[in-house]
Design an enzyme around this catalytic site. Sequence first.
Site, PDB file in Angstrom:
ATOM      1  N   ASP A 326     -26.979  26.773 -13.505  1.00  0.00           N
ATOM      2  CA  ASP A 326     -28.070  26.514 -12.567  1.00  0.00           C
ATOM      3  C   ASP A 326     -27.856  25.136 -11.973  1.00  0.00           C
ATOM      4  O   ASP A 326     -27.207  24.291 -12.579  1.00  0.00           O
ATOM      5  CB  ASP A 326     -29.406  26.461 -13.322  1.00  0.00           C
ATOM      6  CG  ASP A 326     -29.918  27.841 -13.645  1.00  0.00           C
ATOM      7  OD1 ASP A 326     -29.433  28.791 -13.016  1.00  0.00           O
ATOM      8  OD2 ASP A 326     -30.796  27.945 -14.514  1.00  0.00           O
ATOM      9  N   ASP A 629     -33.149  29.896 -17.501  1.00  0.00           N
ATOM     10  CA  ASP A 629     -34.329  29.388 -18.202  1.00  0.00           C
ATOM     11  C   ASP A 629     -35.555  30.287 -18.104  1.00  0.00           C
ATOM     12  O   ASP A 629     -36.434  30.227 -18.934  1.00  0.00           O
ATOM     13  CB  ASP A 629     -34.666  27.953 -17.748  1.00  0.00           C
ATOM     14  CG  ASP A 629     -34.593  27.788 -16.251  1.00  0.00           C
ATOM     15  OD1 ASP A 629     -34.661  28.821 -15.562  1.00  0.00           O
ATOM     16  OD2 ASP A 629     -34.478  26.642 -15.779  1.00  0.00           O
ATOM     17  N   ASP A 633     -34.146  35.627 -16.414  1.00  0.00           N
ATOM     18  CA  ASP A 633     -32.764  35.254 -16.694  1.00  0.00           C
ATOM     19  C   ASP A 633     -32.243  35.891 -17.977  1.00  0.00           C
ATOM     20  O   ASP A 633     -31.041  35.936 -18.211  1.00  0.00           O
ATOM     21  CB  ASP A 633     -32.637  33.729 -16.844  1.00  0.00           C
ATOM     22  CG  ASP A 633     -32.763  33.013 -15.514  1.00  0.00           C
ATOM     23  OD1 ASP A 633     -32.350  33.597 -14.504  1.00  0.00           O
ATOM     24  OD2 ASP A 633     -33.273  31.879 -15.490  1.00  0.00           O
TER      25      ASP A 633
END
Length: 882
Positions: A326, A629, A633
């Site tokens: 990310d 997170d 996900d």
Amino acid sequence: MKWYQLSDVELEKKLGVAKQKGLSSKEASSRLRKFGPNLLEADHKTSLLLLFLKQFQDFMVLVLLAATLVSGLLGEYVDAIAIMIIVLVNGIIGFFQEQKAEKSLAKLKELSAPMATVYRDGSWIKIPSKDVVVGDLIKVASGDRIAADIRITKSNSLEIEESALTGESLPIAKHSNPIMEDALEPADQTNMAFMGTMVTRGSAEGIVVGTGMQTAMGQIADLLVHTQQKATPLERKLAELGKILIVVALLLTAFVVVLGVIQGHQVYQMFLAGVSLAVAAIPEGLPAIVTVALSLGVQRMIKKKAIVRKLSAVETLGSASVICSDKTGTMTENQMTVKGIYLNHAFIDVSGEGYNPKGSFYLNNKKINNKHLDSLLLYGALCNHAALEKKKGKWLIDGDPTEGALLVAARKANISLEDTEKFKVIHELPFDSDRKRMSVVVEAMDGSRFVITKGAPEVLLPRCTYIQDEVSRRPLRTKDEKQINHAIDQMADHALRTIAICIKPIAADRSLNDQIIEKDLTFVGISGMIDPPRKEVKAAIAECNAAGIKTVMITGDHAKTAQAIAKHLELMPENGKVLQGHELSKMTQDQLSEIIEDVYVFARVTPEHKLKIIKALQDKGHVVAMTGDGVNDAPAIKASDIGISMGNSGTDVAKEASSLVLLDDNFSTIKSAIKEGRNIYENIRKFIRYLLASNVGEILVMFFAMLLALPLPLVPVQILWVNLVTDGLPAMALGMDQAEDDVMNRGPRNPREGIFARGLGFKIISRGFMIGLVTLIAFIIAYQGNPDHLIYAQTIAFTTLVMAQLIHVFDCRSEKSVFARNPFQNLYLVGAVLSSLLLVLIVIYYEPLQPVFHTTDLTIKDWIFILAMSSIPTFFFGFSKK
Ligand code: ATP
């Protein structure tokens, strides 16, 4: 009355808690003492005695004990007692090794224990879930695993998935109103949230009504299956290898015994020697040492802020060839500051740093302050859950940093808490990464209502039909749209994260239908915020590159913002591609696989896209590490080879799915973990090489001696002593060895390679053979065919074997050559070798032990001879890489 039937006031009274303050910490600890921790059951521990006895359950050890007993009955008391003691000491060492392994696993479990947010003494704090007590006011949000049974008192589009309790996998909408019906099943108690279930959407507050075994989950706790740490692939491979080695060692020792008997040795003496040899040669300690090495590595990782939740991840880490990370918070600081605002087709600059609410607004370098700007800032502060607070002189944000930045910008224009409190939020559509937007419906003091929506500009613009100018709203024209899109690109090119703000008046009598709330919006403006890249990340990405690991950025953010940051981090080569979510959606899996090697940034993606990306990379033979997170996900984290979640910002659901948790949410921690993972694997190879080469040496010296019709070069107690002093400590110390300097300059390990790959098998056999050979030669030279020399020759053989192993251990530290590393770098190893040496010297020179160990004093000349002989195996191969 049941909990779900009570009103808020009744609840508070019954549970002895005032909502304004929550429980006092004093009251909470007294309740904790009285009712016990919020756990489903006491941890069952293996008893220490059982663990100790386990060390002797090995078949060969039992045979050895039986054989020793027989030899004791035949009058060989000294030998029998010595062997018994050695076996006992071996058991004690094994016991401590296993206990250490168990303890560190328990510690790991503790570190990844869940947390809960409760209101105590008037403020929200995070505490371990096990400390939650009845009466605690508790806050939950999307992605949380519910810590106890809760009666909901405030809910926001709350949906909970209760399959753990009811088997129903569709999320259930929850609310906070009392339900008057009687005898409802948990599944129908829609104002309750139950321990162990999972929030999939929205947020809520509630009061804890049951903890531990008093929860609905507690009632069925007996049915819950225990999840145990599974053996890692390496541990499984080694267990299989262990079985093969047992057979080989048994066959060889049987051969030695038969040969010995044929050559005229006494049967019982050969039997005892054979069994001792088998016990020494079978690397029964290997699995425990591997576990210890893995868990010691895991401890080192904790120091570097990475928690391994699944031991198997340690091995996989060393093979990782792609890290999909990310952007926000992992590669960047997640410290957002609004730097620019787009309003009335003009750019306004915002001054000030970080979360400090001091700064001004400038249009063409002139300070401005107008109503239109104020309303945009007010909307940003209303559609917002963050709170700004000053702690120890530092301004901090409680909540989402993106929202925090909007709040700080509003404070800079003197929009205070009192200003926002004039509006009441009566409905909310929460933010998630799929929708990329959030809306609230607010009611002003005069009763008028309007919607505020904020989110990714490209997502909101198609939902706008009006644009707000300074005085009124007017229809949004194509020209406006073009200008706005151009402005978004400009802001994104400057690495700004863009949030559009829109509104819509809504009649007070209109029902709040989610479908219509976010339609026909009025575009107000865009806030652009910077989120500086973390300082360490650039170097970490470069290090990964050198290690043959590609870094890929996956972000929900705008393509240009992402690209600007990727460029800054030097993540992308000149010809690297950026792929956007909408392009990704149109591609087939094969089309994506074809181009994926060239893509370095995936922008405006949703969590669902991550699965497609992982699959494409895995199709190309990559071992993929993937961060995440949010709730959505979790599937991608599970599907990747190494699922990584965030310790700070990650949800419980993401953490549970992951095998690695980053305590500091930092990309460079992934790099450190990979480095450690590679090192642990190499260390395991090092001690496997050492142990097996030693064993090969031990077996061969006996084998050749029997072939050549020589007396026993080593007596049973010597064999066992060698096994004890050379195997345990030095092998453990190798497991703690530092990484070689170039571990991050090599490519990732092929995940399919066997443990003996890259020449390890040859090294074991060749070094082992040489150790056996020099020991035998030393024995023959000392013996000179004279039976009077036997004890002396056995002492020489015993010492040569030990020294050859203790020298070889330094060669095992590197796959290159014995000279590649400074032998004093690993002080554990130096200490282990010295203590092994001391133990050998004791049995050679301490007179009372000489008859026990069949040894005699050695002279300096003997030692020179021994050292010369025992150096040969290591230095013969010293310069070769093979
Ligand atoms: P990453 O996936 O790297 O963490 P990200 O944080 O930008 O990136 P998301 O959280 O999915 O990814 O956000 C996507 C977009 O949604 C952002 O670019 C922003 O425009 C918008 N957004 C983010 N947070 C909020 C919020 N709290 N409210 C409304 N919109 C938001």
